[in-house]
Design a protein around this motif. Sequence first.
Motif, PDB file in Angstrom:
ATOM      1  N   VAL A 124       0.863  -1.177   0.000  1.00 49.97           N
ATOM      2  CA  VAL A 124       0.000   0.000   0.000  1.00 49.97           C
ATOM      3  C   VAL A 124       0.902   1.229   0.000  1.00 49.97           C
ATOM      4  O   VAL A 124       2.085   1.145   0.346  1.00 49.97           O
ATOM      5  CB  VAL A 124      -0.933  -0.002   1.225  1.00 49.97           C
ATOM      6  N   THR A 127       4.553   2.064   1.970  1.00 55.76           N
ATOM      7  CA  THR A 127       5.448   0.936   2.226  1.00 55.76           C
ATOM      8  C   THR A 127       6.359   0.765   1.024  1.00 55.76           C
ATOM      9  O   THR A 127       5.916   0.836  -0.123  1.00 55.76           O
ATOM     10  CB  THR A 127       4.664  -0.366   2.462  1.00 55.76           C
ATOM     11  N   HIS A 135       2.250  -0.033  -5.940  1.00 55.17           N
ATOM     12  CA  HIS A 135       1.457   0.418  -4.813  1.00 55.17           C
ATOM     13  C   HIS A 135      -0.020   0.449  -5.185  1.00 55.17           C
ATOM     14  O   HIS A 135      -0.407   1.048  -6.197  1.00 55.17           O
ATOM     15  CB  HIS A 135       1.898   1.819  -4.371  1.00 55.17           C
ATOM     16  N   GLY A 137      -4.206   0.322  -3.252  1.00 53.80           N
ATOM     17  CA  GLY A 137      -4.958   0.459  -2.019  1.00 53.80           C
ATOM     18  C   GLY A 137      -5.290  -0.899  -1.417  1.00 53.80           C
ATOM     19  O   GLY A 137      -5.246  -1.929  -2.100  1.00 53.80           O
ATOM     20  N   GLU A 138      -5.646  -0.899  -0.138  1.00 60.28           N
ATOM     21  CA  GLU A 138      -5.966  -2.163   0.538  1.00 60.28           C
ATOM     22  C   GLU A 138      -7.064  -2.956  -0.180  1.00 60.28           C
ATOM     23  O   GLU A 138      -6.941  -4.179  -0.312  1.00 60.28           O
ATOM     24  CB  GLU A 138      -6.358  -1.887   1.994  1.00 60.28           C
ATOM     25  N   LEU A 141      -5.528  -4.902  -3.119  1.00 61.39           N
ATOM     26  CA  LEU A 141      -4.275  -5.626  -2.899  1.00 61.39           C
ATOM     27  C   LEU A 141      -4.397  -7.114  -3.228  1.00 61.39           C
ATOM     28  O   LEU A 141      -3.489  -7.702  -3.826  1.00 61.39           O
ATOM     29  CB  LEU A 141      -3.805  -5.425  -1.460  1.00 61.39           C
ATOM     30  N   LEU A 174       0.069  -3.753   7.669  1.00 59.96           N
ATOM     31  CA  LEU A 174      -1.066  -4.140   6.840  1.00 59.96           C
ATOM     32  C   LEU A 174      -2.073  -4.865   7.721  1.00 59.96           C
ATOM     33  O   LEU A 174      -1.695  -5.772   8.481  1.00 59.96           O
ATOM     34  CB  LEU A 174      -0.567  -5.059   5.723  1.00 59.96           C
ATOM     35  N   PRO A 175      -3.348  -4.496   7.662  1.00 64.35           N
ATOM     36  CA  PRO A 175      -4.342  -5.146   8.536  1.00 64.35           C
ATOM     37  C   PRO A 175      -4.381  -6.658   8.335  1.00 64.35           C
ATOM     38  O   PRO A 175      -4.258  -7.156   7.212  1.00 64.35           O
ATOM     39  CB  PRO A 175      -5.655  -4.494   8.110  1.00 64.35           C
ATOM     40  N   VAL A 178      -6.883  -7.918   5.752  1.00 63.64           N
ATOM     41  CA  VAL A 178      -6.472  -7.714   4.358  1.00 63.64           C
ATOM     42  C   VAL A 178      -5.458  -8.779   3.952  1.00 63.64           C
ATOM     43  O   VAL A 178      -5.559  -9.388   2.880  1.00 63.64           O
ATOM     44  CB  VAL A 178      -5.886  -6.299   4.169  1.00 63.64           C
ATOM     45  N   LEU A 179      -4.478  -9.007   4.810  1.00 62.83           N
ATOM     46  CA  LEU A 179      -3.449  -9.983   4.492  1.00 62.83           C
ATOM     47  C   LEU A 179      -4.007 -11.409   4.478  1.00 62.83           C
ATOM     48  O   LEU A 179      -3.612 -12.246   3.659  1.00 62.83           O
ATOM     49  CB  LEU A 179      -2.300  -9.865   5.502  1.00 62.83           C
TER      50      LEU A 179
END
Length: 369
Positions: A124, A127, A135, A137-138, A141, A174-175, A178-179
């Motif tokens: 994102v 990073t 890059h 957005g979440e 991703l 990263l949340p 999300v991951l």
Amino acid sequence: MANDTRPGRRQERLRVRGVALPSEEWAEFWIANGRLTREPLPDATTVVDGGWLLPGLVDAHTHPGALRPGDPLDPALLRRHGREHLAAGVTLLRVPGSADRLPAWFGAEPDQPRVVSAGRWLGVPGTFYDGWARHVGEPELADAAVEEARASGGWCKVYADWVVGEEGLDAPPLPVGVLTELTRRVHAMGGRVAVHAQTAAGAEAAVAAAVDSLEHGLGLDPALLERMARQGTALVPTFTVWETFEQVARSSGSERFRSWFRAAHARLAPLVSAAHEAGVTVLAGTDSYGTPELPHGRVAGEVRHLAAAPMPAAAALGAASWTARAFLGFPVLDHDAPADLVAYDLDPRTDLAVLRTPARVIHRGRVIR
């Protein structure tokens, strides 16, 4: 060792024999059409006669083809860096992220190692370096990770955090959700996920998401090691790159950042030792870029770092050979396996310095040195 074959000369039928690792059994192989066979070939030329035979070495974290992370890939540099690895006995590379997707010839031509790539670096905004990664957005991703995994042949590389100064210490990783969704999507299409994590929070998110490999792991909580072992998350500590990161810490102008890095670095060796004891797959990766500080072909030094952690010498050696090959889906020394091997006059387990001077490197059935 027999010396009747000039390095670089193509040999259609070769013969090698010695003590094979990790089995520790005396082995005799013949080589034809780039593969090992146990069936004798009477007209074969003996190129290894005694000593120790290892499956070709592996650098599980390297970035050939550019002098700095994110520089455009330079085909001439890429070819040169591949040859530098190969001359050191490294017949397999994992390239977890690059500025551009690797060309098809890299990893396929006879004078280049085999390659497992991961497409472009993913993160994102905020990073990794601006303009050097892809890059997104979440919400986008997971789609991007699937796309990079498909384009690379299986792997993608994601940044869970990014610390090159004091500001990175306070940035949220990263949340986990999300991951986790990204990993689920990539696994569903048969791919695998490598995650860059330096902080405790970034490493915790990566482990919670059950990613396939955790790169660096400076802040990894040892309490997570048993879970990593159960779910098969490998650790690639990249000791080699931290030798140069001290320069970054000194030049940062932040005492807080310097203190964080030095404390985290001091914890890394005991962490790696504990990871091995817990059953985590530990892999040798140099994070090399081809600079004078981080040249290619130095996986032997990474093995010595692992052994000093400490890990048993055989386990440290396996992290750059048979263990890494198995993790990446490549065979070891066996009948009908690809003829990728490195030979030493002395047992490298008793003196890891031997790794710097292979007596023979054979790749795709061809004598490299």
